[in-house]
Design a protein around this motif. Structure first.
Motif, mmCIF file in Angstrom:
data_model
loop_
_atom_site.group_PDB
_atom_site.id
_atom_site.type_symbol
_atom_site.label_atom_id
_atom_site.label_comp_id
_atom_site.label_asym_id
_atom_site.label_seq_id
_atom_site.Cartn_x
_atom_site.Cartn_y
_atom_site.Cartn_z
ATOM 1 N N LYS A 199 -10.370 23.314 26.368
ATOM 2 C CA LYS A 199 -9.965 24.602 25.801
ATOM 3 C C LYS A 199 -10.887 25.712 26.299
ATOM 4 N N LEU A 200 -12.200 25.473 26.292
ATOM 5 C CA LEU A 200 -13.148 26.473 26.756
ATOM 6 C C LEU A 200 -13.014 26.694 28.258
ATOM 7 N N TYR A 201 -12.869 25.619 29.023
ATOM 8 C CA TYR A 201 -12.706 25.747 30.476
ATOM 9 C C TYR A 201 -11.478 26.597 30.804
ATOM 10 N N ASP A 202 -10.360 26.307 30.159
ATOM 11 C CA ASP A 202 -9.134 27.071 30.417
ATOM 12 C C ASP A 202 -9.321 28.550 30.069
ATOM 13 N N PHE A 203 -10.035 28.810 28.963
ATOM 14 C CA PHE A 203 -10.312 30.196 28.576
ATOM 15 C C PHE A 203 -11.150 30.894 29.643
ATOM 16 N N ILE A 204 -12.213 30.240 30.087
ATOM 17 C CA ILE A 204 -13.087 30.823 31.121
ATOM 18 C C ILE A 204 -12.287 31.081 32.395
ATOM 19 N N TYR A 205 -11.474 30.114 32.795
ATOM 20 C CA TYR A 205 -10.667 30.242 34.017
ATOM 21 C C TYR A 205 -9.723 31.448 33.926
ATOM 22 N N ARG A 206 -8.995 31.547 32.819
ATOM 23 C CA ARG A 206 -8.057 32.669 32.639
ATOM 24 C C ARG A 206 -8.796 34.004 32.568
ATOM 25 N N TYR A 207 -9.887 34.030 31.835
ATOM 26 C CA TYR A 207 -10.667 35.260 31.677
ATOM 27 C C TYR A 207 -11.177 35.746 33.030
ATOM 28 N N GLU A 215 -17.857 36.265 23.320
ATOM 29 C CA GLU A 215 -16.407 36.169 23.527
ATOM 30 C C GLU A 215 -15.944 34.711 23.471
ATOM 31 N N MET A 216 -16.759 33.803 24.002
ATOM 32 C CA MET A 216 -16.416 32.378 23.940
ATOM 33 C C MET A 216 -16.446 31.874 22.499
ATOM 34 N N ILE A 217 -17.430 32.330 21.727
ATOM 35 C CA ILE A 217 -17.537 31.935 20.319
ATOM 36 C C ILE A 217 -16.306 32.397 19.547
ATOM 37 N N LEU A 270 -15.647 29.734 16.368
ATOM 38 C CA LEU A 270 -16.879 29.144 15.868
ATOM 39 C C LEU A 270 -17.657 30.185 15.076
ATOM 40 N N SER A 271 -18.638 29.717 14.337
ATOM 41 C CA SER A 271 -19.529 30.605 13.610
ATOM 42 C C SER A 271 -20.306 31.456 14.613
ATOM 43 N N PRO A 272 -20.597 32.709 14.264
ATOM 44 C CA PRO A 272 -21.385 33.553 15.179
ATOM 45 C C PRO A 272 -22.740 32.944 15.556
ATOM 46 N N LYS A 273 -23.198 31.992 14.789
ATOM 47 C CA LYS A 273 -24.480 31.338 15.072
ATOM 48 C C LYS A 273 -24.312 30.110 15.959
ATOM 49 N N SER A 274 -23.143 29.907 16.528
ATOM 50 C CA SER A 274 -22.813 28.673 17.252
ATOM 51 C C SER A 274 -23.057 28.725 18.756
ATOM 52 N N LYS A 275 -24.018 29.510 19.187
ATOM 53 C CA LYS A 275 -24.292 29.568 20.623
ATOM 54 C C LYS A 275 -24.689 28.203 21.166
ATOM 55 N N SER A 276 -25.300 27.374 20.329
ATOM 56 C CA SER A 276 -25.689 26.041 20.798
ATOM 57 C C SER A 276 -24.460 25.186 21.105
ATOM 58 N N SER A 277 -23.380 25.368 20.363
ATOM 59 C CA SER A 277 -22.145 24.623 20.644
ATOM 60 C C SER A 277 -21.567 25.041 21.992
ATOM 61 N N ILE A 293 -25.138 30.029 36.996
ATOM 62 C CA ILE A 293 -26.091 30.724 37.849
ATOM 63 C C ILE A 293 -27.258 31.159 36.964
ATOM 64 N N PRO A 294 -28.433 30.550 37.164
ATOM 65 C CA PRO A 294 -29.584 30.840 36.301
ATOM 66 C C PRO A 294 -29.988 32.317 36.323
ATOM 67 N N ALA A 295 -30.438 32.787 35.181
ATOM 68 C CA ALA A 295 -30.995 34.140 35.016
ATOM 69 C C ALA A 295 -30.007 35.252 35.370
ATOM 70 N N LYS A 296 -28.719 34.955 35.302
ATOM 71 C CA LYS A 296 -27.709 35.985 35.559
ATOM 72 C C LYS A 296 -26.789 36.061 34.346
ATOM 73 N N GLU A 297 -26.653 37.258 33.795
ATOM 74 C CA GLU A 297 -25.762 37.449 32.669
ATOM 75 C C GLU A 297 -24.333 37.104 33.093
ATOM 76 N N ARG A 298 -23.645 36.355 32.270
ATOM 77 C CA ARG A 298 -22.282 35.887 32.555
ATOM 78 C C ARG A 298 -22.238 35.083 33.853
ATOM 79 N N GLY A 299 -23.313 34.356 34.125
ATOM 80 C CA GLY A 299 -23.469 33.624 35.375
ATOM 81 C C GLY A 299 -22.767 32.280 35.387
ATOM 82 N N ILE A 300 -21.453 32.318 35.447
ATOM 83 C CA ILE A 300 -20.641 31.100 35.519
ATOM 84 C C ILE A 300 -19.714 31.219 36.720
#
Length: 71
Positions: free
Chosen positions: A7-15, A27-29, A34-41, A58-65
């Protein structure tokens, strides 16, 4: 790949196809309902997607996927 990882992969791909950049963690949360505190998930899902070579982070890059070629 688990149902939530897919589900997350498809969202990232479409986005990325539409916006040209990766979604933010917030945006992924929201998308995953998920709860706003769910960055670990989200981090765990991304780590698993990277292990399965579906994405590259991509390390050290914002939105680095980067989406890897579909198999």
């Amino acid at each position: 790949m688990t149902k939530n990882q897919k589900k997350l992969y498809d969202f990232i791909y479409r986005y990325m196809s539409k916006e040209g950049i990766a979604p933010s963690f917030d945006e992924m949360i929201v998308f995953m309902r998920l709860s706003p505190k769910s960055k670990s998930s989200i981090h765990r899902y991304l780590t698993e997607l990277e292990k399965e070579q579906m994405i590259t982070r991509i390390p050290a890059k914002e939105r680095g996927i980067k989406i890897n070629e579909r198999r």
